[in-house]
Design a protein around this motif. Sequence first.
Motif, short mmCIF file in Angstrom:
data_model
loop_
_atom_site.label_atom_id
_atom_site.label_comp_id
_atom_site.label_asym_id
_atom_site.label_seq_id
_atom_site.Cartn_x
_atom_site.Cartn_y
_atom_site.Cartn_z
N TYR A 143 1.24 3.58 8.40
CA TYR A 143 1.21 3.01 7.04
C TYR A 143 1.69 4.02 6.00
N GLU A 144 1.26 5.26 6.11
CA GLU A 144 1.70 6.28 5.15
C GLU A 144 3.21 6.45 5.19
N ASP A 145 3.78 6.48 6.39
CA ASP A 145 5.24 6.59 6.53
C ASP A 145 5.93 5.40 5.89
N PHE A 146 5.33 4.22 6.05
CA PHE A 146 5.92 3.01 5.48
C PHE A 146 5.89 3.04 3.96
N VAL A 147 4.82 3.59 3.38
CA VAL A 147 4.74 3.69 1.91
C VAL A 147 5.92 4.51 1.39
N HIS A 148 6.20 5.62 2.04
CA HIS A 148 7.34 6.45 1.63
C HIS A 148 8.65 5.69 1.80
N PHE A 149 8.76 4.93 2.88
CA PHE A 149 9.98 4.16 3.10
C PHE A 149 10.18 3.10 2.03
N ILE A 150 9.17 2.27 1.77
CA ILE A 150 9.35 1.13 0.87
C ILE A 150 9.58 1.59 -0.57
N LEU A 151 8.92 2.67 -0.99
CA LEU A 151 9.16 3.20 -2.33
C LEU A 151 10.60 3.70 -2.45
N SER A 152 11.11 4.29 -1.38
CA SER A 152 12.49 4.77 -1.39
C SER A 152 13.48 3.62 -1.34
N GLU A 153 13.16 2.60 -0.57
CA GLU A 153 14.08 1.47 -0.40
C GLU A 153 14.19 0.62 -1.66
N GLU A 154 13.10 0.45 -2.37
CA GLU A 154 13.10 -0.48 -3.50
C GLU A 154 13.39 0.17 -4.84
N ASP A 155 13.52 1.48 -4.87
CA ASP A 155 13.94 2.15 -6.12
C ASP A 155 14.78 3.36 -5.76
N LYS A 156 16.03 3.12 -5.46
CA LYS A 156 16.92 4.17 -5.00
C LYS A 156 17.44 5.05 -6.14
N SER A 157 17.02 4.76 -7.37
CA SER A 157 17.44 5.59 -8.49
C SER A 157 16.49 6.76 -8.73
N SER A 158 15.32 6.74 -8.11
CA SER A 158 14.35 7.82 -8.31
C SER A 158 14.78 9.05 -7.50
#
Length: 305
Positions: A143-158
Amino acid sequence: MVSLYMSFCDHFNQILNVIQYFLLLIQHCLSAETVVYRIFYCLNRIGNGLLSLRELKRGNLLDSLRHADDEEDINKVLRYFSYEHFYVIYCKFWELDTDHDFFIDKENLIKYGNHALTYRIVDRIFSEVPRKFTSKIPGKMCYEDFVHFILSEEDKSSEPSQDYWFKCIDLDGNGILTHIELQYFFEEQLHRMECMAQEPVLFEDILCQLVDMIGPEDDTFFTIKDFRRCKLSGHFFNVLFNLNKFMAFESRDPFLIRQMREEPSLTDWDRFARREYIRLAMEEDGEDASNASGDVWDESLESPF
């Protein structure tokens, strides 16, 4: 027999209450964990799992804590603490974790976003190039790995997302993205376009667009500094490995454009989380109405909590 039946019902209801209580505890624990994961995702850029005083001062955590203390509705605290954001993240994880063992493998993740991602980028994620998994199980994302993935996937400008995807594309890990590396990832996108009867776009034309979009200091390669200066880094990465978002950007959806103009303070993640929370809430309302009108309970419609 009646007394036996009543006794059974009482015990059954007690068991249900206990189960619901533990599910509630799990829910609150996961919510708290998600807050921590989001904080470390944004602030702990070194990725060592320890927040330094410098990282704390440089970030917006203290302001977010003050906001959370002053705001009655936690969902209005978009940075880190929103329960709605947590709900979206966990429901996305739950949808992919089909056997509910709390781990996701490659075949699970490839289904994310209606099969939006390419196999090549998913392979890079599971090679643990952008970030070492904390699951400790080979080939499994927790789950922790997925949190990092989804935050990266849905806001690629950060910036954390730019670092995440840059490492994925940087095949030799030398800190620059060459045209050969970009072509490697775009090849699968091109194949997918052809399978969908979409008009194919030659890589040479795409490369010219990417150079114009980012405006690198040297046209022959891209560095992470080039992406820091550009507001279109998200589209750059979507061109290479997310066909759905690539096509959506090319179509210039007027509704999304209007949303961005009306609420420029919101991030891509904020907009995504809002849309998904509304969708999930509508689905849940529809399921409740369906369950109320029928006599048969369908376990597949159960919410994650």
